[in-house]
Design a protein around this motif. Sequence first.
Motif, PDB file in Angstrom:
ATOM      1  N   ALA A  26       8.792   4.364  25.922  1.00 36.79           N
ATOM      2  CA  ALA A  26       9.491   4.240  24.637  1.00 36.79           C
ATOM      3  C   ALA A  26      10.996   4.479  24.762  1.00 36.79           C
ATOM      4  O   ALA A  26      11.799   3.833  24.087  1.00 36.79           O
ATOM      5  N   SER A  27      11.396   5.388  25.636  1.00 35.97           N
ATOM      6  CA  SER A  27      12.818   5.672  25.807  1.00 35.97           C
ATOM      7  C   SER A  27      13.547   4.562  26.554  1.00 35.97           C
ATOM      8  O   SER A  27      14.781   4.557  26.613  1.00 35.97           O
ATOM      9  N   PHE A  28      12.779   3.631  27.133  1.00 38.90           N
ATOM     10  CA  PHE A  28      13.357   2.464  27.805  1.00 38.90           C
ATOM     11  C   PHE A  28      12.799   1.197  27.158  1.00 38.90           C
ATOM     12  O   PHE A  28      12.361   0.261  27.817  1.00 38.90           O
ATOM     13  N   ALA A  29      12.786   1.200  25.827  1.00 33.85           N
ATOM     14  CA  ALA A  29      12.325   0.058  25.033  1.00 33.85           C
ATOM     15  C   ALA A  29      13.287  -0.142  23.879  1.00 33.85           C
ATOM     16  O   ALA A  29      13.992   0.777  23.458  1.00 33.85           O
ATOM     17  N   ALA A  30      13.302  -1.356  23.366  1.00 33.12           N
ATOM     18  CA  ALA A  30      14.159  -1.676  22.226  1.00 33.12           C
ATOM     19  C   ALA A  30      13.494  -2.773  21.413  1.00 33.12           C
ATOM     20  O   ALA A  30      12.665  -3.532  21.923  1.00 33.12           O
ATOM     21  N   ARG A  31      13.876  -2.857  20.159  1.00 34.71           N
ATOM     22  CA  ARG A  31      13.380  -3.950  19.329  1.00 34.71           C
ATOM     23  C   ARG A  31      14.021  -5.265  19.782  1.00 34.71           C
ATOM     24  O   ARG A  31      15.205  -5.319  20.073  1.00 34.71           O
ATOM     25  N   ARG A  32      13.228  -6.296  19.788  1.00 39.61           N
ATOM     26  CA  ARG A  32      13.719  -7.616  20.190  1.00 39.61           C
ATOM     27  C   ARG A  32      14.287  -8.356  18.982  1.00 39.61           C
ATOM     28  O   ARG A  32      13.566  -8.591  18.009  1.00 39.61           O
ATOM     29  N   PRO A  33      15.555  -8.742  19.036  1.00 38.95           N
ATOM     30  CA  PRO A  33      16.115  -9.524  17.933  1.00 38.95           C
ATOM     31  C   PRO A  33      15.390 -10.865  17.792  1.00 38.95           C
ATOM     32  O   PRO A  33      14.940 -11.454  18.782  1.00 38.95           O
ATOM     33  N   ASP A  34      15.303 -11.373  16.568  1.00 38.54           N
ATOM     34  CA  ASP A  34      14.602 -12.631  16.324  1.00 38.54           C
ATOM     35  C   ASP A  34      15.193 -13.786  17.111  1.00 38.54           C
ATOM     36  O   ASP A  34      14.475 -14.708  17.519  1.00 38.54           O
ATOM     37  N   SER A  35      16.509 -13.755  17.347  1.00 36.13           N
ATOM     38  CA  SER A  35      17.168 -14.869  18.026  1.00 36.13           C
ATOM     39  C   SER A  35      17.063 -14.796  19.546  1.00 36.13           C
ATOM     40  O   SER A  35      17.541 -15.694  20.244  1.00 36.13           O
ATOM     41  N   VAL A  36      16.434 -13.752  20.047  1.00 38.19           N
ATOM     42  CA  VAL A  36      16.195 -13.613  21.487  1.00 38.19           C
ATOM     43  C   VAL A  36      14.711 -13.832  21.731  1.00 38.19           C
ATOM     44  O   VAL A  36      13.869 -13.113  21.183  1.00 38.19           O
ATOM     45  N   SER A  37      14.364 -14.832  22.524  1.00 40.89           N
ATOM     46  CA  SER A  37      12.955 -15.152  22.751  1.00 40.89           C
ATOM     47  C   SER A  37      12.274 -14.060  23.575  1.00 40.89           C
ATOM     48  O   SER A  37      12.948 -13.315  24.313  1.00 40.89           O
ATOM     49  N   PRO A  38      10.937 -13.964  23.494  1.00 36.94           N
ATOM     50  CA  PRO A  38      10.237 -13.002  24.361  1.00 36.94           C
ATOM     51  C   PRO A  38      10.520 -13.234  25.840  1.00 36.94           C
ATOM     52  O   PRO A  38      10.651 -12.281  26.608  1.00 36.94           O
ATOM     53  N   GLU A  39      10.630 -14.509  26.227  1.00 39.16           N
ATOM     54  CA  GLU A  39      10.888 -14.823  27.629  1.00 39.16           C
ATOM     55  C   GLU A  39      12.265 -14.311  28.067  1.00 39.16           C
ATOM     56  O   GLU A  39      12.415 -13.798  29.178  1.00 39.16           O
TER      57      GLU A  39
END
Length: 300
Positions: A102-115
């Motif tokens: 969790a300390s090395f995680a972030a929310r992914r912005p919608d404009s950035v694809s999972p890939e």
Amino acid sequence: MRAYGFSEAGGPEKETFLDVPVPDPGPGELLVRVRAAGVNPGDWRLREGTYGVAGPAVLGREVAGTVTAVGAGVTGFSVGDEVFGGCPGMVGGWAEQALVTASFAARRPDSVSPEEAAVLPVASGTAYDALDNLGLSAGQTLLVNGAGGGVGVPTVQLARARGINVVGVASPAKHDLVAGFGATPVAYGDGVLDRVRAAAPNGVDAVFDLVGGEALRTVAGLVEDRSKLLSIADKTLVAELGGRTVERDRSTAVLDSLARLVVSGELDPCVKQVRPLDEAGAALAEVEHGHVVGKVVLVP
């Protein structure tokens, strides 16, 4: 669940698909349904035993996906969040579900694809931390030894975003790529020092090495201040030469910064291949043999 890893330390023949239980997130961990996972040289090094993992073990050091469970003590993340980050112990991402620190995680912005997000924690994170370690200012010059590789490409981009001039040592086949991101490419081999000096007549202020061995020894003398000599490819030699390796941050703050740079267009994650998990062995073989330009992503 289905995962890809290795049965015991060794060569590619030890790689195999594994049937493993879905892990439970421990304190400080997230369980994520994997949407994409990055492929890195560290994966084959792990398999061959470099990091002391005997196996069986699931490969994969970085993922993007959807949070399905949250471990004790975790704040800031909830089930259903789209996130990206690094896996605990650097392994476990090439699966249907994976643990993420969790300390090395972030929310992914919608404009950035999972890939795109899946390849940020390891290579781009290392590049970001290296630049922070070096502390160069706008207008100074950085030599990237191995500028066409997985860490070299984001290093060039992140340095240029900070106003740092970059000379990139790379194979001729990758010169267009390196130049396209704003660096001055030069070739490896005999005469490399002359080529670097021609590209940077006022000298270089720092060297970031991604090759190791004699290639590192050759360029190390370009900087008198050995605090400005970094290598992630040859920790023993860089220490012998008076330099150091990269001190990694591995924080949510770094990942948030990288995501913002992708959104702004200042960082291209350079994903060149997206392959199904069924092709994990072939994908890793390409990375191990060094034939890949850009990043490779696996999709369960």
